[in-house]
Design an enzyme around this catalytic site. Sequence first.
Site, PDB file in Angstrom:
ATOM      1  N   HIS A  31      47.410  37.748  31.528  1.00 41.39           N
ATOM      2  CA  HIS A  31      47.734  37.047  32.787  1.00 41.39           C
ATOM      3  C   HIS A  31      48.672  35.863  32.521  1.00 41.39           C
ATOM      4  CE1 HIS A  31      43.432  38.351  34.057  1.00 41.39           C
ATOM      5  NE2 HIS A  31      44.261  39.090  34.759  1.00 41.39           N
ATOM      6  N   LYS A  55      33.719  43.083  43.053  1.00 45.24           N
ATOM      7  CA  LYS A  55      33.243  43.459  41.720  1.00 45.24           C
ATOM      8  C   LYS A  55      32.307  42.354  41.263  1.00 45.24           C
ATOM      9  CE  LYS A  55      37.918  42.752  40.167  1.00 45.24           C
ATOM     10  NZ  LYS A  55      38.971  43.003  39.219  1.00 45.24           N
ATOM     11  N   ARG A 107      49.835  47.412  33.188  1.00 43.89           N
ATOM     12  CA  ARG A 107      49.579  47.771  31.792  1.00 43.89           C
ATOM     13  C   ARG A 107      49.881  49.264  31.647  1.00 43.89           C
ATOM     14  NH1 ARG A 107      43.727  45.197  32.241  1.00 43.89           N
ATOM     15  NH2 ARG A 107      44.066  46.423  34.112  1.00 43.89           N
ATOM     16  N   SER A 145      39.978  41.544  31.766  1.00 41.15           N
ATOM     17  CA  SER A 145      38.911  40.537  31.857  1.00 41.15           C
ATOM     18  C   SER A 145      37.556  41.178  31.578  1.00 41.15           C
ATOM     19  CB  SER A 145      38.906  39.903  33.252  1.00 41.15           C
ATOM     20  OG  SER A 145      40.117  39.239  33.484  1.00 41.15           O
TER      21      SER A 145
HETATM   22  O1  PNS Z   1      42.715  40.854  39.495  1.00 33.90           O
HETATM   23  P1  PNS Z   1      42.509  41.918  40.506  1.00 33.90           P
HETATM   24  O2  PNS Z   1      41.021  42.106  40.756  1.00 33.90           O
HETATM   25  O3  PNS Z   1      43.200  43.191  40.167  1.00 33.90           O
HETATM   26  O4  PNS Z   1      43.160  41.377  41.884  1.00 33.90           O
HETATM   27  C1  PNS Z   1      43.014  42.094  43.078  1.00 33.90           C
HETATM   28  C2  PNS Z   1      43.514  41.261  44.265  1.00 33.90           C
HETATM   29  C3  PNS Z   1      42.792  39.942  44.326  1.00 33.90           C
HETATM   30  C4  PNS Z   1      45.008  41.025  44.121  1.00 33.90           C
HETATM   31  C5  PNS Z   1      43.256  42.097  45.545  1.00 33.90           C
HETATM   32  O5  PNS Z   1      41.913  42.479  45.594  1.00 33.90           O
HETATM   33  C6  PNS Z   1      43.599  41.333  46.824  1.00 33.90           C
HETATM   34  O6  PNS Z   1      44.753  41.181  47.153  1.00 33.90           O
HETATM   35  N1  PNS Z   1      42.556  40.837  47.535  1.00 33.90           N
HETATM   36  C7  PNS Z   1      42.731  40.067  48.742  1.00 33.90           C
HETATM   37  C8  PNS Z   1      42.220  40.848  49.967  1.00 33.90           C
HETATM   38  C9  PNS Z   1      43.274  41.810  50.438  1.00 33.90           C
HETATM   39  O7  PNS Z   1      44.356  41.440  50.832  1.00 33.90           O
HETATM   40  N2  PNS Z   1      42.932  43.123  50.375  1.00 33.90           N
HETATM   41  C10 PNS Z   1      43.838  44.177  50.703  1.00 33.90           C
HETATM   42  C11 PNS Z   1      44.719  44.499  49.520  1.00 33.90           C
HETATM   43  S1  PNS Z   1      45.677  45.915  49.840  1.00 33.90           S
END
Ligand code: PNS
Length: 179
Positions: A31, A55, A107, A145
């Site tokens: 990150h 999660k 990745r 993570s």
């Molecule tokens: O580190 P991650 O868990 O891959 O990040 C995922 C994240 C936080 C980018 C995604 O879950 C997100 O954008 N959440 C905010 C809620 C939202 O907008 N959901 C619709 C996404 S299409």
Amino acid sequence: MTEDDLSTPSRPPARRIAIYPGSFDPIHNGHIDIARRAATLFDELIVAVYDRPSKSLQFSPEERIALVRSSVAETVDGCKIVVEGFSGLLVHYARRRGARAIVRGLRAVTDFENESQMTLMNRYLESEVETVFLMTSLRNAYLSSSLIKEVARGGGDIAGLVSPAVAEALNERFGPERP
Ligand code: PNS
């Protein structure tokens, strides 16, 4: 064109603001590398910590934000890096913050399916916001993570994979390295 037109200073170009969102539970070297490289492309980068990913989490939103703050630089190549928490939809947050780009790291090909689905959904919701993908650096390609937490929980040495602040936080949570 009049003399007045010539003397009117032109409006400065709009600041290019990007959001680098994630769960960051916790932030790791992969990150940090993506944030640093994204910062070379924009005027301002907001590293945005999502409060309620679906999660199981090890760290609270406040802890995750604090660990991101202590792991990333405040500026890179003149780009200001801001760390914030957000809740609700990412595209709504991007609009509130005036961001036109979302940065995501990729990745292996396994990331692609989920990322393309999220990107297309975000574009459906807000067509003005583009998602920009940065390929991970090879040395970080195996980092996640969840894997880092698993190794820390098992007493493995994670010091080379995360910032000193995160290593300390993980060791506090799971106990120091065990043989
Ligand atoms: O580190 P991650 O868990 O891959 O990040 C995922 C994240 C936080 C980018 C995604 O879950 C997100 O954008 N959440 C905010 C809620 C939202 O907008 N959901 C619709 C996404 S299409």
